[in-house]
Design a protein around this motif. Structure first.
Motif, PDB file in Angstrom:
ATOM      1  N   TYR A  55      -6.146  -2.220 -13.893  1.00 26.47           N
ATOM      2  CA  TYR A  55      -4.915  -1.732 -13.291  1.00 26.47           C
ATOM      3  C   TYR A  55      -3.916  -2.875 -13.198  1.00 26.47           C
ATOM      4  O   TYR A  55      -4.250  -3.965 -12.751  1.00 26.47           O
ATOM      5  CB  TYR A  55      -5.170  -1.157 -11.886  1.00 26.47           C
ATOM      6  CG  TYR A  55      -6.059   0.054 -11.909  1.00 26.47           C
ATOM      7  CD1 TYR A  55      -5.544   1.303 -12.221  1.00 26.47           C
ATOM      8  CD2 TYR A  55      -7.411  -0.048 -11.630  1.00 26.47           C
ATOM      9  CE1 TYR A  55      -6.357   2.423 -12.258  1.00 26.47           C
ATOM     10  CE2 TYR A  55      -8.233   1.066 -11.660  1.00 26.47           C
ATOM     11  CZ  TYR A  55      -7.703   2.294 -11.972  1.00 26.47           C
ATOM     12  OH  TYR A  55      -8.516   3.400 -12.010  1.00 26.47           O
ATOM     13  N   ASP A  56      -2.677  -2.625 -13.632  1.00 28.39           N
ATOM     14  CA  ASP A  56      -1.616  -3.620 -13.545  1.00 28.39           C
ATOM     15  C   ASP A  56      -1.135  -3.734 -12.104  1.00 28.39           C
ATOM     16  O   ASP A  56      -1.377  -2.854 -11.277  1.00 28.39           O
ATOM     17  CB  ASP A  56      -0.421  -3.219 -14.431  1.00 28.39           C
ATOM     18  CG  ASP A  56      -0.762  -3.261 -15.909  1.00 28.39           C
ATOM     19  OD1 ASP A  56      -1.641  -4.053 -16.299  1.00 28.39           O
ATOM     20  OD2 ASP A  56      -0.151  -2.486 -16.670  1.00 28.39           O
ATOM     21  N   THR A  57      -0.399  -4.812 -11.835  1.00 27.41           N
ATOM     22  CA  THR A  57       0.229  -4.971 -10.531  1.00 27.41           C
ATOM     23  C   THR A  57       1.201  -3.822 -10.311  1.00 27.41           C
ATOM     24  O   THR A  57       1.951  -3.454 -11.202  1.00 27.41           O
ATOM     25  CB  THR A  57       0.981  -6.314 -10.460  1.00 27.41           C
ATOM     26  OG1 THR A  57       0.045  -7.365 -10.659  1.00 27.41           O
ATOM     27  CG2 THR A  57       1.667  -6.491  -9.129  1.00 27.41           C
ATOM     28  N   ASN A  58       1.158  -3.256  -9.127  1.00 30.90           N
ATOM     29  CA  ASN A  58       2.035  -2.146  -8.794  1.00 30.90           C
ATOM     30  C   ASN A  58       2.951  -2.573  -7.655  1.00 30.90           C
ATOM     31  O   ASN A  58       2.473  -2.995  -6.598  1.00 30.90           O
ATOM     32  CB  ASN A  58       1.204  -0.926  -8.388  1.00 30.90           C
ATOM     33  CG  ASN A  58       2.016   0.326  -8.324  1.00 30.90           C
ATOM     34  OD1 ASN A  58       3.103   0.416  -8.879  1.00 30.90           O
ATOM     35  ND2 ASN A  58       1.496   1.320  -7.628  1.00 30.90           N
ATOM     36  N   ILE A  59       4.266  -2.492  -7.872  1.00 29.01           N
ATOM     37  CA  ILE A  59       5.245  -2.867  -6.857  1.00 29.01           C
ATOM     38  C   ILE A  59       5.961  -1.599  -6.389  1.00 29.01           C
ATOM     39  O   ILE A  59       6.526  -0.872  -7.198  1.00 29.01           O
ATOM     40  CB  ILE A  59       6.258  -3.881  -7.420  1.00 29.01           C
ATOM     41  CG1 ILE A  59       5.522  -5.164  -7.822  1.00 29.01           C
ATOM     42  CG2 ILE A  59       7.347  -4.177  -6.396  1.00 29.01           C
ATOM     43  CD1 ILE A  59       6.384  -6.154  -8.549  1.00 29.01           C
ATOM     44  N   ILE A  60       5.911  -1.355  -5.082  1.00 34.73           N
ATOM     45  CA  ILE A  60       6.499  -0.155  -4.506  1.00 34.73           C
ATOM     46  C   ILE A  60       7.568  -0.564  -3.496  1.00 34.73           C
ATOM     47  O   ILE A  60       7.292  -1.330  -2.574  1.00 34.73           O
ATOM     48  CB  ILE A  60       5.420   0.692  -3.799  1.00 34.73           C
ATOM     49  CG1 ILE A  60       4.319   1.067  -4.778  1.00 34.73           C
ATOM     50  CG2 ILE A  60       6.036   1.930  -3.154  1.00 34.73           C
ATOM     51  CD1 ILE A  60       3.034   1.501  -4.129  1.00 34.73           C
ATOM     52  N   VAL A  61       8.776  -0.064  -3.690  1.00 37.89           N
ATOM     53  CA  VAL A  61       9.852  -0.320  -2.724  1.00 37.89           C
ATOM     54  C   VAL A  61       9.635   0.646  -1.569  1.00 37.89           C
ATOM     55  O   VAL A  61       9.852   1.849  -1.692  1.00 37.89           O
ATOM     56  CB  VAL A  61      11.242  -0.141  -3.371  1.00 37.89           C
ATOM     57  CG1 VAL A  61      12.328  -0.402  -2.336  1.00 37.89           C
ATOM     58  CG2 VAL A  61      11.404  -1.082  -4.559  1.00 37.89           C
ATOM     59  N   PHE A  62       9.183   0.108  -0.464  1.00 33.05           N
ATOM     60  CA  PHE A  62       8.816   0.899   0.707  1.00 33.05           C
ATOM     61  C   PHE A  62      10.044   1.351   1.495  1.00 33.05           C
ATOM     62  O   PHE A  62      10.133   2.492   1.916  1.00 33.05           O
ATOM     63  CB  PHE A  62       7.874   0.071   1.582  1.00 33.05           C
ATOM     64  CG  PHE A  62       7.299   0.801   2.744  1.00 33.05           C
ATOM     65  CD1 PHE A  62       6.275   1.700   2.570  1.00 33.05           C
ATOM     66  CD2 PHE A  62       7.784   0.582   4.024  1.00 33.05           C
ATOM     67  CE1 PHE A  62       5.730   2.380   3.649  1.00 33.05           C
ATOM     68  CE2 PHE A  62       7.257   1.255   5.109  1.00 33.05           C
ATOM     69  CZ  PHE A  62       6.228   2.152   4.916  1.00 33.05           C
ATOM     70  N   ALA A  63      11.000   0.424   1.715  1.00 32.22           N
ATOM     71  CA  ALA A  63      12.217   0.758   2.470  1.00 32.22           C
ATOM     72  C   ALA A  63      13.339  -0.188   2.068  1.00 32.22           C
ATOM     73  O   ALA A  63      13.096  -1.345   1.753  1.00 32.22           O
ATOM     74  CB  ALA A  63      11.974   0.657   3.969  1.00 32.22           C
TER      75      ALA A  63
END
Length: 118
Positions: free
Chosen positions: A67-75
């Motif tokens: 699995y690649d790095t996953n970046i999620i914009v939370f707020a």
């Protein structure tokens, strides 16, 4: 004669201080300038590091997916107001990519901007 309703004067303070909420524990805080917004945006971002799946000892046969790095914009906050839901997917991707590039350029570990308070 009884007075049923009394006039109440409400006093409000006008403030020009825009405070962003404290970054929740486990997220990263990142500031970014996005076209169309005056001033910086304060972003709280979740990072799921890359995971390498299990391999068979000896043969190296892959048993689990990588699995690649996953970046999620939370707020995303602008002048203390959260408005993540009003941003387009392209704008959120732009913020996530800028966060990733900033980390790669500065050669920082994922723990360097990790928010531990909250």
């Amino acid at each position: 004669m009884k007075v049923l309703n009394t006039l109440t004067i409400l006093k409000t303070e006008v403030t020009t201080s825009y405070e962003t909420p404290v970054c929740p524990k486990g997220l990263h805080e990142f500031t970014y300038e996005l076209d169309g917004f005056e001033g910086e945006l304060v972003c709280h971002i979740e990072v799921e590091p890359a995971i390498e799946g299990a391999r068979e000892t000896g043969t190296g046969l892959q048993l689990e997916p990588d699995y690649d790095t996953n970046i999620i914009v939370f707020a995303v906050y602008h002048r203390g107001v959260e408005f993540t839901a009003t941003l387009s997917e392209e704008q959120l991707d732009e913020i996530a990519n800028a966060f990733s590039e900033d980390w790669l350029q500065n050669d920082l570990s994922w723990d360097d901007a990790y928010c531990t308070d909250y």
